[in-house]
Design a protein around this motif. Structure first.
Motif, mmCIF file in Angstrom:
data_model
loop_
_atom_site.group_PDB
_atom_site.id
_atom_site.type_symbol
_atom_site.label_atom_id
_atom_site.label_comp_id
_atom_site.label_asym_id
_atom_site.label_seq_id
_atom_site.Cartn_x
_atom_site.Cartn_y
_atom_site.Cartn_z
ATOM 1 N N GLN A 1 157.570 -35.954 8.671
ATOM 2 C CA GLN A 1 158.784 -35.734 9.434
ATOM 3 C C GLN A 1 158.514 -35.469 10.904
ATOM 4 N N ASP A 2 157.207 -35.354 11.265
ATOM 5 C CA ASP A 2 156.857 -35.071 12.642
ATOM 6 C C ASP A 2 156.724 -36.336 13.478
ATOM 7 N N ILE A 3 157.117 -37.496 12.937
ATOM 8 C CA ILE A 3 157.001 -38.747 13.682
ATOM 9 C C ILE A 3 157.986 -38.752 14.845
ATOM 10 N N ASP A 4 157.461 -39.080 16.002
ATOM 11 C CA ASP A 4 158.288 -39.190 17.198
ATOM 12 C C ASP A 4 158.965 -40.568 17.170
ATOM 13 N N GLU A 5 160.222 -40.590 16.722
ATOM 14 C CA GLU A 5 160.907 -41.861 16.518
ATOM 15 C C GLU A 5 161.128 -42.612 17.836
ATOM 16 N N GLY B 1 156.973 -48.156 21.112
ATOM 17 C CA GLY B 1 155.727 -48.843 20.765
ATOM 18 C C GLY B 1 155.978 -50.104 19.962
ATOM 19 N N LYS B 2 156.936 -50.036 19.036
ATOM 20 C CA LYS B 2 157.279 -51.204 18.221
ATOM 21 C C LYS B 2 157.843 -52.319 19.102
ATOM 22 N N LYS B 3 158.696 -51.946 20.048
ATOM 23 C CA LYS B 3 159.296 -52.930 20.951
ATOM 24 C C LYS B 3 158.209 -53.651 21.754
ATOM 25 N N LEU B 4 157.257 -52.900 22.294
ATOM 26 C CA LEU B 4 156.162 -53.501 23.061
ATOM 27 C C LEU B 4 155.266 -54.349 22.169
ATOM 28 N N PHE B 5 155.004 -53.861 20.959
ATOM 29 C CA PHE B 5 154.146 -54.588 20.027
ATOM 30 C C PHE B 5 154.783 -55.930 19.662
ATOM 31 N N LYS B 6 156.089 -55.911 19.356
ATOM 32 C CA LYS B 6 156.775 -57.142 18.951
ATOM 33 C C LYS B 6 156.810 -58.163 20.083
ATOM 34 N N SER B 7 156.970 -57.708 21.313
ATOM 35 C CA SER B 7 157.094 -58.639 22.437
ATOM 36 C C SER B 7 155.751 -59.134 22.953
ATOM 37 N N LEU B 8 154.695 -58.319 22.843
ATOM 38 C CA LEU B 8 153.408 -58.678 23.453
ATOM 39 C C LEU B 8 152.304 -58.998 22.440
ATOM 40 N N CYS B 9 152.352 -58.370 21.275
ATOM 41 C CA CYS B 9 151.211 -58.450 20.360
ATOM 42 C C CYS B 9 151.486 -59.245 19.079
ATOM 43 N N ALA B 10 152.754 -59.313 18.673
ATOM 44 C CA ALA B 10 153.079 -59.835 17.339
ATOM 45 C C ALA B 10 152.742 -61.305 17.153
ATOM 46 N N SER B 11 152.609 -62.072 18.239
ATOM 47 C CA SER B 11 152.278 -63.487 18.085
ATOM 48 C C SER B 11 150.843 -63.693 17.605
ATOM 49 N N THR C 1 149.572 -46.661 14.438
ATOM 50 C CA THR C 1 149.133 -45.545 13.599
ATOM 51 C C THR C 1 150.195 -45.122 12.589
ATOM 52 N N VAL C 2 151.434 -44.953 13.055
ATOM 53 C CA VAL C 2 152.493 -44.465 12.160
ATOM 54 C C VAL C 2 153.190 -45.596 11.419
ATOM 55 N N GLY C 3 153.150 -46.830 11.977
ATOM 56 C CA GLY C 3 153.780 -47.967 11.320
ATOM 57 C C GLY C 3 155.294 -47.889 11.358
ATOM 58 N N GLU C 4 155.916 -48.488 10.332
ATOM 59 C CA GLU C 4 157.377 -48.520 10.256
ATOM 60 C C GLU C 4 157.908 -47.195 9.723
ATOM 61 N N VAL C 5 159.057 -46.790 10.235
ATOM 62 C CA VAL C 5 159.724 -45.586 9.761
ATOM 63 C C VAL C 5 160.749 -45.998 8.715
ATOM 64 N N LYS C 6 160.559 -45.535 7.497
ATOM 65 C CA LYS C 6 161.476 -45.880 6.416
ATOM 66 C C LYS C 6 162.699 -44.985 6.486
ATOM 67 N N LYS C 7 163.851 -45.616 6.665
ATOM 68 C CA LYS C 7 165.102 -44.869 6.765
ATOM 69 C C LYS C 7 165.776 -44.794 5.401
ATOM 70 N N THR C 8 166.203 -43.605 5.055
ATOM 71 C CA THR C 8 166.911 -43.423 3.793
ATOM 72 C C THR C 8 168.401 -43.593 4.022
ATOM 73 N N PRO C 9 169.129 -44.145 3.054
ATOM 74 C CA PRO C 9 170.570 -44.330 3.240
ATOM 75 C C PRO C 9 171.295 -43.012 3.402
ATOM 76 N N ALA C 10 172.311 -43.012 4.238
ATOM 77 C CA ALA C 10 173.078 -41.795 4.478
ATOM 78 C C ALA C 10 173.797 -41.354 3.224
ATOM 79 N N ALA C 11 173.994 -40.029 3.120
ATOM 80 C CA ALA C 11 174.657 -39.489 1.935
ATOM 81 C C ALA C 11 176.068 -40.031 1.840
#
Length: 430
Positions: free
Chosen positions: A33-37, A43-53, A127-137
């Motif tokens: 729960q300490d992941i800085d979203e 980081g994901k945005k930069l990775f997808k635009s610059l590194c994902a290819s 390092t942290v990868g994808e953040v799995k979101k749980t459905p809202a109550a």
């Protein structure tokens, strides 16, 4: 007493183990729960635009998998490599030279414009990868009735029950009135019998009924015959779930990139799997939120990644070793648009000379998940188009004199394809 002591020790050991396990769960949960979203998202945005290819987190692509890369290299080394890997190799760094040789001297793009914070964000994402979101109550499941809304089938049943109840009540009221002395009515069967007797005794009605029946039969007979060979909305199941909506719609890929022969050949051509590999050599999976909605089911990321794997199998591409194996197999596409053998149609004449858009005949392909036959492709449909389409002779001096003479003959400014000879039998039949 000795046995009791053993039991006591065993109980204490179990309690301590359980306590340790609970502490571990709590600590791991707190860690997750300490992941800085915000940082992960950047980081994901930069990775997808610059590194994902060239890179993926979990497996090798053009370059190595990057999940947990900070555990293998220091932060300073990674920043030096990302900003200018050629300079790092030139300095004699053994690790940089080894990686360069491992990937057959393939140069990685340098990113000197990235700040240290940008790189730290990218590395944080690896390092942290994808953040799995749980459905809202209280979230609603798709396809289920929302709130107090009743399902449609229940509404239909209730409506039918009400109609039947009214009919029963009406019948009961009629029976009660007849029992009280009201005169009996002949009912539906009685009225039908009286009508039939009247028709049998009237010769004019007999003839009129026969003529009407013959006309109706002829209408349905010829209507059915004229539909033979007309396959509008024909949509066969293809061996690979290829979505034109994603490729031609979302990604704006031009039709003639894949169907390149349409502009200089009679046929549009079926693209070879090598055309697919021009892009999919570096695209082995779709985006996480990609969906393809079919008629009876929906394909999500896991399903669509398997469809890309079918392309690899056809091309003989080893996605792990990033090399061709030579073991290819054809993709058995099912033809959608098919003209009779006695009908001649030339794509280049329409696409290149006439400037006809693909959507004119094939419909809004860029909106189709599964391609289907949009137009009837009948003789009448083609002739109607020739009657309506005016000839554009801009830059074509060959037809200038002919067009001028025909324009005077028909009293128009621009002649149509039909007036230029587009209705001659030999144009389409040979």
């Amino acid at each position: 007493m000795k046995s009791v002591n053993h039991h006591s020790r065993l109980t204490k050991t179990l309690v301590r183990s359980l306590a340790f396990f609970l502490v571990f769960l709590v600590s791991s949960s707190a860690f997750s729960q300490d992941i800085d979203e915000a940082r992960q998202k950047e980081g994901k945005k930069l990775f997808k635009s610059l590194c994902a290819s060239c890179h993926k987190l979990d497996k090798k692509l053009v370059g190595p998998a990057l999940a947990g890369i900070e555990e293998k290299r220091t932060n300073e080394w990674l920043k030096a490599w990302i900003k200018n890997n050629a300079e790092l190799r030139a300095s004699g760094d053994k690790d940089a030279i080894a990686i360069f040789e491992e990937y057959n001297g393939s140069n990685m793009t340098a990113f000197p414009q990235l700040t240290d914070q940008n790189i730290d964000d990218i590395l944080y994402y690896t390092t942290v990868g994808e953040v799995k979101k749980t459905p809202a109550a209280g979230g609603e499941v798709a396809g289920q009735p929302q709130g107090d809304q009743a399902p449609k089938w229940l509404i239909y049943i209730l409506a039918a029950a009400i109609v039947v109840a009214f009919l029963i009540i009406g019948g009961l009221l009629k029976t009660i009135s007849e029992l009280k002395g009201a005169p009996k009515t002949p009912g539906l069967m009685g009225q039908t019998a009286e009508l039939w007797q009247g028709i049998k005794q009237n010769t004019f009605l007999k003839v009129l009924t026969v003529i009407f029946g013959a006309l109706v039969a002829a209408y349905f007979l010829f209507g059915t015959l004229f539909k033979v060979g007309v396959d509008t909305n024909y949509q066969p199941i293809q061996p690979i779930a290829f979505s034109h909506k994603i490729h031609a719609g979302d990604n704006k890929i031009d039709c003639q990139y894949c169907h390149s022969s349409a502009k200089h050949s009679k046929t549009s051509g079926i693209p070879s799997v090598n055309v697919c590999m021009n892009c999919h050599k570096n695209i082995s999976e779709v985006a996480d939120d990609t969906k393809v909605v079919m008629d009876d089911h929906t394909l999500v990321k896991a399903d669509l990644d398997k469809e890309i794997a079918k392309i690899y199998e056809a091309a003989g591409w080893d996605a792990d070793k990033l090399e061709y194996t030579g073991n290819t197999k054809p993709v058995k596409w099912v033809r959608v648009h098919n003209l009779p053998d006695f009908a001649y149609f030339n794509h280049s004449q329409h696409v290149t000379v006439g400037g006809v858009a693909c959507q004119k005949c094939h419909g809004p392909v860029e909106e189709m998940e599964e391609v289907y036959q949009y137009s009837p492709l009948t003789m009448g449909w083609c002739i109607d188009c020739h009657k309506e389409t005016k000839v554009d002779l801009k830059g074509n001096e060959y037809y200038a004199k002919i067009h001028e003479d025909l324009a005077k003959k028909y009293g128009v400014e621009q002649v149509t394809i039909a007036q230029l000879g587009g209705k001659e039998c030999g144009k389409c039949h040979y």
